[in-house]
Design a protein around this motif. Sequence first.
Motif: not given
Lengths: 111, 116
Positions: A69-77
Amino acid sequence: KQEVTQIPAALSVPEGENLVLNCSFTDSAIYNLQWFRQDPGKGLTSLLLIQSSQREQTSGRLNASLDKSSGRSTLYIAASQPGDSATYLCAVETSGSRLTFGEGTQLTVNP
Amino acid sequence: DAGVIQSPRHEVTEMGQEVTLRCKPISGHDYLFWYRQTMMRGLELLIYFNNNVPIDDSGMPEDRFSAKMPNASFSTLKIQPSEPRDSAVYFCASSLPGGALTDTQYFGPGTRLTVL
């Protein structure tokens, strides 16, 4: 037209640090979101694929989240290693099997 | 499986020459994609095929570019005549039946094209 933006463009961290890569997209009508890794002079390797109905996916030290809905993604390493050094690309799939890629985040993990 | 195979890995040619890039997808994959990667524009989809039929070629930059897939195990991307601005890395990718809606794409190592 779908646009994908990745922040930061480059990141340098010491070994062992946890880090977050960000991806945003303009059109929330996506089928899925994928994170790829690209090593210098090589092709892309798929890391994680999150379906539009999912919130996150995990693989080993990697965790990807999706907020459509907010158009976001995160990749956590977690616990980064020198071998994690590469360019990380985010891509969203829209209608017609099209993948739209971000410009990538170039990650360097220093020993 | 050996993965997606592309040839040549590197190509240097002079402006005006014809260039042919080749791709062998992973066996059993019904979808094949051609991408171009440059510093200025990032990774762009040029064209993709499903069961050897071109589905979307809206990313092909101009008529100098053409792509074919004569059978399930081979595809070509041709540039005629080539121009210096065509210099880029060209990737081929394939995905499983059912389309890329649920399955990831597997990328080849790319062909680095330099047009002088």
